[in-house]
Design an enzyme around this catalytic site. Structure first.
Site, PDB file in Angstrom:
ATOM      1  N   CYS A 197      19.064  71.787  50.333  1.00 22.22           N
ATOM      2  CA  CYS A 197      19.646  72.703  50.007  1.00 22.22           C
ATOM      3  C   CYS A 197      18.925  73.686  51.068  1.00 22.22           C
ATOM      4  O   CYS A 197      19.511  74.659  51.189  1.00 22.22           O
ATOM      5  CB  CYS A 197      19.233  73.089  49.005  1.00 22.22           C
ATOM      6  SG  CYS A 197      19.794  72.118  47.380  1.00 22.22           S
ATOM      7  N   CYS A 350      16.279  72.493  65.616  1.00 24.86           N
ATOM      8  CA  CYS A 350      17.522  73.133  64.414  1.00 24.86           C
ATOM      9  C   CYS A 350      16.437  73.789  63.883  1.00 24.86           C
ATOM     10  O   CYS A 350      15.808  74.641  64.482  1.00 24.86           O
ATOM     11  CB  CYS A 350      17.531  71.620  63.108  1.00 24.86           C
ATOM     12  SG  CYS A 350      15.773  70.455  63.001  1.00 24.86           S
TER      13      CYS A 350
END
Length: 392
Positions: A197, A350
């Site tokens: 999530c 990232c």
């Protein structure tokens, strides 16, 4: 599946309890007997985050006598979009303590027990043995398999939920009466294939949708009313506003609850699930740089190709000015490899370093042996280099 009540009823209810739970007591299927069972129940909630928030609040409101909370994290501002048991004034506080205070405000008659520790193989059996029912509000595969295996070994039922973006799932796993989590998912997905999530996002209200279903199932199991989700998987699509259920059968060859189980004691779940693949672990050796190193390279004017492998929505929130966005999926499909320059040093990043490690392995395998990735991702970059930028 219709199941017998999990717990025996308490001796009685006080006048205050009768007043508080009157709307339960006038439901014939619950009535005095069901409420006394809730009073006598001991439920452990694993996590006080997205799913744990509504679960703890409604379990408390329902009158579950003892609520345990396993949580080691602290409240972050990014939690407040969905973790409604915490408020702005709780930022920086222990999640367990914040949740306890909210529960006591909802229902001071509930006994709240805090377990401020990370759940792992060394403590799970002792913790779970103290409770009748487990509610799993975790968000990672290693803990999900740990919870499942411990419940099977202890013959404990548990209510499971999962959320991602607009989708949610819920079920009740109880190996005595039906399948366990491993019957549904025998093996974890390959490392890096399923975003968390934190990487992919979640609609905040989805936590309430799935968390309330978990509490509904917990109440049904504790009191023996209705048909439980044992043997069924409930799937919710918030965009379509649709619910559907899929039958899940007990796997006779299941590694933990099958006829000839191979998992008869707890294992190393981090190794079983793997945060990153072996290829990625090998790729990052001597190929991980710090934010300060990258900043120095930029300031020196080195010839770099900084590639952000996150998703476009993440890039819009915060980015390194010099970075080019090429999402990880394009590398997995092979399309991105043709875009890489041969005359520049490639730096991948990232959010936290997991996805870029996986991409680094692909890039190196394609012949870009001097490629590196940014350890800690853009979170570390913002913390160390550009603290004025947001972290999501």
């Amino acid at each position: 599946m219709k199941l017998p009540p999990l717990v025996e009823p308490a001796d009685g209810l006080s006048v205050e309890e009768v007043r508080r739970y009157s709307r339960h007591l006038i439901i014939p299927d619950v009535a005095m007997d069901g409420q006394k069972r809730l009073k006598n129940a001991k439920v452990l909630c694993v996590g006080a985050g997205g799913l744990g928030s509504p679960a703890l609040m409604y379990l408390a409101a329902a009158g579950v006598g003892t609520l345990g909370i396993v949580e080691f994290d602290t409240v972050d501002e990014s939690n407040l979009q969905r973790q409604i048991i915490h408020g702005q004034s709780d930022v920086g506080r222990s999640k367990a303590e914040s949740a306890r205070d909210s529960v006591r405000e909802i229902n001071p008659l509930v006994n709240v027990v805090l377990h401020e520790e990370r759940l792992d193989s060394s403590n799970v059996m002792e913790l779970f043995a103290q409770y009748d029912l487990i509610v799993d509000g975790t968000d990672n595969f290693a803990t999900r398999y740990l919870v499942n295996d411990a419940c099977v070994l202890l013959n404990k039922p548990y209510v499971w939920g999962s959320i991602y973006r607009f989708d949610g799932q819920a079920s009740v796993f109880w190996s005595e009466y039906g399948p366990c989590y491993r019957c549904l998912y025998p093996e974890p997905p390959p490392p890096g294939m399923v975003p968390s999530c934190a990487e992919g996002g979640v609609l905040g209200v989805l936590c309430a949708s799935i968390g309330s279903i978990q509490v509904t199932e917990a109440i049904k199991v504790l009191t023996g009313v209705g048909e439980s989700l044992v043997g069924r998987l409930m799937i919710y699509d918030a965009l379509e506003m649709s619910y559907r259920t899929v039958k899940v059968r007990k796997d006779p060859e299941c590694a933990v609850c099958g006829k000839n189980p191979t998992v008869t004691e707890l294992i190393d779940y981090e190794a079983f699930c793997g945060a990153v693949s072996e290829e990625a672990q090998e790729a990052v050796k001597d190929s991980t740089i710090t934010p300060r190193t990258l900043k120095a390279w930029i300031d020196e004017g080195q010839t770099l190709e900084i590639i952000d492998v996150r998703e476009p929505a993440e890039y819009e929130i915060v980015n390194i000015e010099q970075a080019t966005l090429i999402p990880k999926n394009e590398f997995l499909m092979g399309d991105a490899l043709t875009k890489l320059p041969q005359d520049k040093k490639i730096v991948l990043h990232c959010k936290s370093g997991v996805r870029s490690a996986e991409v680094l392995a692909l890039v190196k395998a394609a012949g870009f042996t001097d490629a590196v990735h940014l350890g800690g991702g853009i979170v570390s970059w913002v913390n160390q280099i550009e603290p004025s930028k947001p972290i999501y």
